[in-house]
Design a protein around this motif. Structure first.
Motif, PDB file in Angstrom:
ATOM      1  N   ILE A 111       0.841  -1.199   0.000  1.00 49.43           N
ATOM      2  CA  ILE A 111       0.000   0.000   0.000  1.00 49.43           C
ATOM      3  C   ILE A 111       0.879   1.253   0.000  1.00 49.43           C
ATOM      4  N   PHE A 112       1.991   1.215   0.752  1.00 45.70           N
ATOM      5  CA  PHE A 112       2.898   2.368   0.760  1.00 45.70           C
ATOM      6  C   PHE A 112       3.548   2.569  -0.603  1.00 45.70           C
ATOM      7  N   PHE A 113       3.709   1.485  -1.331  1.00 41.44           N
ATOM      8  CA  PHE A 113       4.258   1.605  -2.690  1.00 41.44           C
ATOM      9  C   PHE A 113       3.173   1.982  -3.701  1.00 41.44           C
ATOM     10  N   ARG A 114       2.100   2.470  -3.206  1.00 36.59           N
ATOM     11  CA  ARG A 114       0.999   2.979  -4.020  1.00 36.59           C
ATOM     12  C   ARG A 114       0.315   1.908  -4.865  1.00 36.59           C
ATOM     13  N   VAL A 115       0.400   0.667  -4.464  1.00 34.68           N
ATOM     14  CA  VAL A 115      -0.401  -0.357  -5.124  1.00 34.68           C
ATOM     15  C   VAL A 115      -1.847  -0.109  -4.701  1.00 34.68           C
ATOM     16  N   PRO A 116      -2.800  -0.075  -5.653  1.00 32.77           N
ATOM     17  CA  PRO A 116      -4.198   0.127  -5.250  1.00 32.77           C
ATOM     18  C   PRO A 116      -4.579  -0.845  -4.135  1.00 32.77           C
ATOM     19  N   ILE A 117      -5.354  -0.349  -3.145  1.00 33.32           N
ATOM     20  CA  ILE A 117      -5.597  -1.113  -1.926  1.00 33.32           C
ATOM     21  C   ILE A 117      -6.288  -2.453  -2.223  1.00 33.32           C
ATOM     22  N   GLY A 118      -7.278  -2.423  -3.107  1.00 34.92           N
ATOM     23  CA  GLY A 118      -7.975  -3.664  -3.458  1.00 34.92           C
ATOM     24  C   GLY A 118      -7.022  -4.675  -4.072  1.00 34.92           C
ATOM     25  N   LEU A 119      -6.181  -4.198  -4.972  1.00 30.33           N
ATOM     26  CA  LEU A 119      -5.216  -5.083  -5.637  1.00 30.33           C
ATOM     27  C   LEU A 119      -4.223  -5.635  -4.613  1.00 30.33           C
ATOM     28  N   ALA A 120      -3.761  -4.773  -3.703  1.00 23.40           N
ATOM     29  CA  ALA A 120      -2.785  -5.210  -2.701  1.00 23.40           C
ATOM     30  C   ALA A 120      -3.355  -6.358  -1.875  1.00 23.40           C
ATOM     31  N   MET A 121      -4.611  -6.217  -1.422  1.00 20.42           N
ATOM     32  CA  MET A 121      -5.220  -7.274  -0.619  1.00 20.42           C
ATOM     33  C   MET A 121      -5.371  -8.544  -1.450  1.00 20.42           C
ATOM     34  N   PHE A 122      -5.772  -8.359  -2.699  1.00 20.59           N
ATOM     35  CA  PHE A 122      -5.975  -9.504  -3.584  1.00 20.59           C
ATOM     36  C   PHE A 122      -4.666 -10.271  -3.761  1.00 20.59           C
ATOM     37  N   VAL A 179     -19.083   8.605 -13.996  1.00 22.90           N
ATOM     38  CA  VAL A 179     -18.638   8.949 -12.645  1.00 22.90           C
ATOM     39  C   VAL A 179     -19.062   7.848 -11.656  1.00 22.90           C
ATOM     40  N   THR A 180     -20.325   7.436 -11.747  1.00 23.75           N
ATOM     41  CA  THR A 180     -20.814   6.370 -10.875  1.00 23.75           C
ATOM     42  C   THR A 180     -20.020   5.091 -11.097  1.00 23.75           C
ATOM     43  N   GLY A 181     -19.781   4.787 -12.356  1.00 23.40           N
ATOM     44  CA  GLY A 181     -19.076   3.558 -12.698  1.00 23.40           C
ATOM     45  C   GLY A 181     -17.681   3.521 -12.129  1.00 23.40           C
ATOM     46  N   ARG A 182     -16.987   4.647 -12.209  1.00 24.46           N
ATOM     47  CA  ARG A 182     -15.614   4.690 -11.709  1.00 24.46           C
ATOM     48  C   ARG A 182     -15.587   4.410 -10.204  1.00 24.46           C
ATOM     49  N   SER A 183     -16.460   5.101  -9.451  1.00 21.27           N
ATOM     50  CA  SER A 183     -16.485   4.873  -7.995  1.00 21.27           C
ATOM     51  C   SER A 183     -16.929   3.454  -7.686  1.00 21.27           C
ATOM     52  N   THR A 184     -17.915   2.960  -8.434  1.00 24.46           N
ATOM     53  CA  THR A 184     -18.411   1.602  -8.185  1.00 24.46           C
ATOM     54  C   THR A 184     -17.301   0.573  -8.384  1.00 24.46           C
ATOM     55  N   ALA A 185     -16.577   0.710  -9.498  1.00 27.05           N
ATOM     56  CA  ALA A 185     -15.496  -0.242  -9.764  1.00 27.05           C
ATOM     57  C   ALA A 185     -14.462  -0.179  -8.656  1.00 27.05           C
ATOM     58  N   MET A 186     -14.150   1.051  -8.216  1.00 27.77           N
ATOM     59  CA  MET A 186     -13.163   1.205  -7.159  1.00 27.77           C
ATOM     60  C   MET A 186     -13.626   0.499  -5.880  1.00 27.77           C
ATOM     61  N   ILE A 187     -14.872   0.782  -5.479  1.00 25.02           N
ATOM     62  CA  ILE A 187     -15.393   0.207  -4.237  1.00 25.02           C
ATOM     63  C   ILE A 187     -15.438  -1.316  -4.313  1.00 25.02           C
ATOM     64  N   PHE A 188     -15.956  -1.837  -5.419  1.00 22.81           N
ATOM     65  CA  PHE A 188     -16.124  -3.280  -5.488  1.00 22.81           C
ATOM     66  C   PHE A 188     -14.796  -4.011  -5.635  1.00 22.81           C
TER      67      PHE A 188
END
Ligand code: NA
Ligand code: NA
Lengths: 194, 322, 496
Positions: free
Chosen positions: C18-29, C277-286
């Motif tokens: 996460i500190f290396f700026r890997v997106p949080i969802g990807l990092a957990m995955f 706009v909705t799609g971008r946030s939705t993809a991020m959240i999911f």
């Protein structure tokens, strides 16, 4: 290439949005049907207008059968369809603060590795989703109320997942190219959709 | 220990089935193996996924053993639905006994060929829990009911009610918000869902119950095959007919205390006498026909299965009635 | 390495990514994927992906998320954000710090129809930032005000974070929304107080605008009616039992969409924009939801959550101590972590611990008194001496006898009390967690709301925003202390 990918991403977003809108209308229709159904079954209407009530009920005024499972299938597709544009516009939540102290070259390297891995992950997701779909074709599982084959819903999502994988791989390739040629093709965080 | 098995299921650990059936089974296996088998228990879908995926998790080996509701994957295990048809079920021990026998004869090497089944059972009598009383089929006209199974949904449609699809945990909110007017579940599950507080009427059927769900305890086939023979024997020893009857019976025994809660609250418990059940059963005929048709479409003789199931249930019911 | 060690080491690995700026969802995955491969071989995570990605996305309860996001966007297109701010400004603008207070008020109003904090911050930032500038508000003060106001988007129901919490802990979404209401109002009031304190300490940081005549104020108020209509329809519909919260989101999206269409704000171009706009946030959240689900499945396999629960329980800490430790944990990690990922990561571990402790939010005495009061209000027939003895017992706050309970015809078993206490604990803890993770949105250095608002105001250095936001963070922390000390504030609106 870039405009083609951007076009694909925007197209998928709009498609996802349309499906989402459809689900919203479907849910509203179902609520309205359910409320009207209760109303015509209620003491008030059956007392003052039994004919009208029966007529409306026989027309099938009631909640949409299987709205629940349609929403589930539809929203899964919409989410997959929303991923490509999020990918192209660096829309994923990340923590910027620490890289701001790092040399630009290192940041570029990290960005490259991240996007390549992300592309790979999206490919793996699409491939495994496809494998899951083949299982569902094979075992003929159906939905609960409408009894449609479950693999239809998988196939719809797979369509979105493949688009996400294509865009993901493209973004990985772009960041590799950018890193080795010291260029910028797609600036980060561009509001490419606007 | 030599072997660790992951047991995955969807209920919290303190619920009846995990506590009184699955833990007992797992403890026995661990003990009989002399500590060579260890069974790690993962309740509440802790290993990931949603309940309908449990069967695939056992098939793929993502979990080694799963407990699941067969009806979560409609269309895949059509034969087990013979026990889920309206007014088939009498008593959980008898039906679980019949279920295991017919599983061995008809389903083991056919529909369930991809997994190793350790037990097959049903819960106690499924019934109506409604806001307004249900005494006759006509009373269901216009009610929005959450049906517990495909067969019940079909029956509800026949009776002019509107079946509403929602997962079990949503029932509480559905009832309190008026999204549904009632639900079909066995007594055992009602306290956890606060059903007695939310409805005033409960309709039971004497003799043959409205419906049941079929369960299986399933093990990954490769995992089972990989066990040394003496450990396989330990698993076999604890599984099968006797375990299935125990599981069904234990689950049904939990109905009593739950029924007490409804009585405590002063709720109205309606019992449809056996002679009136006939009227209900007639109305359910189209549900039987539809199932027979589906079976035929898969090249199976549904009528033979139905006749055998009825015969076995009639045979075993007196055995388990005290 | 033992399984448990693999689980423990996954934390620093995750933080490093996460500190290396890997997106949080990807990092957990990725951490989960590698961890599962170490535990069970590489085919294991692959097999899980066959169904799990689909089933994570095909989730009825979570479908509320994109619908609430779309609703917020339609509300902006329908001019509701502007109308809210105009109305609040016409009433408050002439006071010291009044335009800032108006921005908070408008955020609270918008929060009532928007489920997301980031969307609220972005929307109200666009509307209110130019106005604040116009009336001489200092850069950092303006951005901090709006960043804090944005958090009202999730504090005031509907709220995406609460929906996720409800799903994780199997609680009733509608009750959680109800419980969030008073703390949400308190949050808005706390921010208003923070502003008035700030302008007293730094009088140069804000100007005032000329008072608006009453006629104009009323006219501005009339323009707010679409907001009231949608809010009334969604909230009223949910509580009257017309529909479930998930369905309410669809009703709200359709309603705001219709208003935007009537107001001329919705056309083909803006509709496409809303989807994007909705799609971008939705993809991020999911993607975060997916990563967290995958990661939590991995953690369960390492037995780390079980070990932690049994450790905490075996130590015999006081329940309140454990609660405070958890809340401080959220505040600290909130400085660098995203709110949704924190909830998804920690609740599966923290909730079983909280559940195992007894907070005794409702005592048997209070429970009996409440039921007795209900029965007496309904008018039970009780003989005079008995009635008098009951009233005495209630006045002294002692337990009723069995005869008194029977005479009242009420039901007050231990089991029933336990059930209510468990639900109260879940709801109270949920609201507290909601507030502390929301504070993370405005605590430096990493606060999503701070970033969003700061990026809208190029002239203000981030450091100025950091300095001013301290007042709002302080108000948040005071509110958490208040809600921990007095659980009744949160539980007041709930039926017993
Ligand atoms: Na909100
Ligand atoms: Na922060």
């Amino acid at each position: 290439m870039k405009s083609m990918m951007l076009g694909l991403s925007r197209f998928m977003s709009v498609l996802g949005g349309l499906v989402l809108s459809f689900l919203i209308l479907l849910t509203c229709t179902s609520i309205a049907g359910r409320l009207l159904n209760g109303f015509f079954h209620g003491d008030f209407m059956t007392a003052i207008a039994p004919g009208l009530s029966d007529w409306m009920l026989n027309l099938g005024v009631g909640p949409v059968t299987g709205d629940f499972e349609l929403v589930e299938a539809g929203v899964a597709f919409a989410i997959f369809a929303f991923i490509p544009l999020c990918q192209m516009t660096a829309g994923h939540a990340s923590v910027d603060i620490f890289v701001s102290f790092m040399p630009e070259r290192l940041v570029g390297f990290l960005r490259m590795v991240t996007e390549v891995v992300f592309g790979l992950v999206l490919v793996v997701i699409a491939v495994q989703l496809c494998s899951g779909m083949l299982d569902k074709i094979d075992n003929r599982e159906t939905s609960f109320l409408l009894a449609y084959p479950v693999w239809w819903a998988y196939a719809l999502s797979l369509f979105g997942a493949v688009a996400a994988a294509i865009v993901g791989v493209y973004m990985g390739a772009v960041r590799v190219y950018e890193f080795f040629t010291h260029t910028t093709i797609i600036p980060e965080g561009t509001e490419a959709g606007h | 220990q030599e072997v660790t098995l992951k047991l995955h299921q969807f209920l919290p650990p303190q619920a009846n089935v995990p506590k009184l059936v699955l833990d007992v089974w797992a403890d026995n296996v661990e003990e009989d193996s002399g500590g060579r088998i260890k069974i790690d228990r993962y309740p509440s879908m802790q290993l990931g996924g949603k309940p309908p995926e449990l069967m695939d998790q056992a098939i793929d080996g993502v979990a080694d053993i799963v407990w699941t509701v067969v009806g979560y994957t409609p269309g895949r295990y059509l034969s087990t639905e013979v026990f889920e048809l309206p007014f088939m079920m009498t008593n959980a021990r008898a039906v679980s006994h019949a279920y295991w026998e017919m599983f061995e004869e008809h389903m083991k090497d056919d529909e369930f060929k991809d997994v190793h089944i350790l037990g097959t059972w049903v819960h106690g009598p499924g019934m109506f829990h409604t806001k307004d009383p249900v005494e006759r089929p006509e009373d269901l006209q216009g009610m929005k009911i959450r049906g517990g199974s495909r067969s019940v949904n079909a029956l509800l449609t026949e009776l002019g009610a509107t079946p509403v699809g929602m997962p079990v945990p949503a029932v509480t909110e559905g009832l309190s918000k008026g999204v549904i007017d009632g639900t079909t579940i066995p007594w055992e599950v009602t306290p956890a869902l606060k059903v007695p507080e939310l409805v005033a009427n409960h309709t039971e059927f004497e003799g043959h119950a409205l419906y049941v769900l079929t369960f299986v305890l399933a093990m990954n086939k490769a995992k089972y095959e990989s066990l040394p023979d003496d450990l396989k024997a330990v698993i076999d020893e604890n599984s099968g007919l006797e375990f299935s009857v125990f599981a069904g019976g234990t689950q049904a025994d939990a109905d009593g205390p739950a029924r007490e809660i409804a009585l405590d609250l002063g709720n109205n418990i309606i019992t449809i006498p056996a002679d009136q059940t006939e009227e209900w059963r007639k109305r359910a005929q189209p549900v039987y026909d539809a199932w027979l048709e589906e079976m035929a479409a898969k090249g199976k003789d549904g009528q033979a299965l139905l006749d055998q199931a009825r015969m076995l249930i009639e045979k075993y019911t007196p055995m388990y009635t005290n | 390495m033992t399984d448990l060690q693999i689980g423990i080491y996954s934390f620093p690995a995750l933080l490093l990514l996460i500190f290396f700026r890997v997106p949080i969802g990807l990092a957990m995955f990725v951490v989960a994927f590698v961890g599962l491969s170490l535990l069970e071989g590489v085919s294991f995570p692959l097999l899980r992906l066959k169904n799990e990605v689909f089933s994570t996305f095909a989730n009825y309860s979570l479908s509320i998320v994109p619908m609430f996001l779309l609703m917020g966007h339609f509300a902006t297109l329908g001019g509701m954000s502007t109308a809210l701010f105009r109305a609040a400004e016409s009433f408050l603008g002439h006071r010291r710090g009044g335009v800032g207070m108006a921005a908070i008020g408008a955020c609270a109003g918008f929060g009532a129809i928007c489920g997301s904090s980031l969307a609220t911050a972005a929307t109200m930032g666009r509307v209110a930032l130019p106005e604040l500038k116009r009336y001489g508000y200092a850069g950092g003060f303006s951005t901090a005000t709006l960043a804090a106001g944005g958090t009202l988007g999730i504090l005031i129901p509907p709220s995406v974070v609460l929906v996720i919490y409800a799903i994780l802990t199997e609680q009733n979404i509608a009750k959680l929304f109800l419980a969030a209401f008073i703390p949400g109002i308190l949050a808005a009031l706390g921010y208003v107080l923070a502003i008035s304190l700030y302008v007293r300490l730094f009088p140069d940081s804000a100007g005032t605008r000329p008072p608006v005549p009453w006629r104009e104020r009323l006219a501005a108020l009339v323009d707010v009616w679409p907001v009231l209509l949608v809010f009334g329809l969604v909230v009223g519909g949910i509580y009257l039992g017309w529909f479930s919260p998930t369905e309410g989101a669809a009703v709200g999206a359709a309603g705001t969409g219709l208003i935007a269409l009537v107001n001329g704000g919705l056309n083909r171009a803006t509709l496409i924009e809303s989807f994007i706009v909705t799609g971008r946030s939705t993809a991020m959240i999911f993607f975060i939801v997916l990563g967290a689900a995958f990661y939590n499945g991995f953690l369960a396999l390492t037995k780390l959550p079980d070990e932690m629960v049994s450790f905490v329980v075996s130590q015999g800490f006081a329940p309140l101590t454990v609660l405070v430790v958890f809340l401080v944990f959220y505040l600290v990690f909130g400085c660098v972590m995203d709110s949704l990922s924190m909830i998804l990561l920690t609740i599966p571990v923290f909730w079983p611990v909280i559940q195992a402790l007894d907070f005794n939010l409702l005592s048997m005495e209070a429970f009996q008194a409440h039921r007795a009061a209900e029965a007496l209000a309904e008018g039970v027939e009780i003989a005079q001496p008995m009635l008098q003895s009951i009233q005495e017992a209630l006045a002294q706050g002692v337990l009723l006898t069995k005869e008194q309970i029977d005479a009242l015809g009420i039901r007050v078993s231990e089991r029933l009390l336990d059930r209510i206490n468990m639900e109260y604990t879940a709801i109270w803890f949920g609201i507290l967690v909601l507030i502390v993770v929301e504070v993370g949105l405005i605590t430096p250095p990493v606060g999503m709301n701070l970033f969003i608002i700061n990026s809208m105001d190029r002239e203000t250095p981030m450091l100025e925003t950091y300095k001013a936001v301290g007042f709002f963070v302080a108000s948040d922390i005071l509110r958490v202390i208040l809600l921990v000390a007095v659980p009744a504030i949160t539980l007041f609106l709930l039926p017993m």
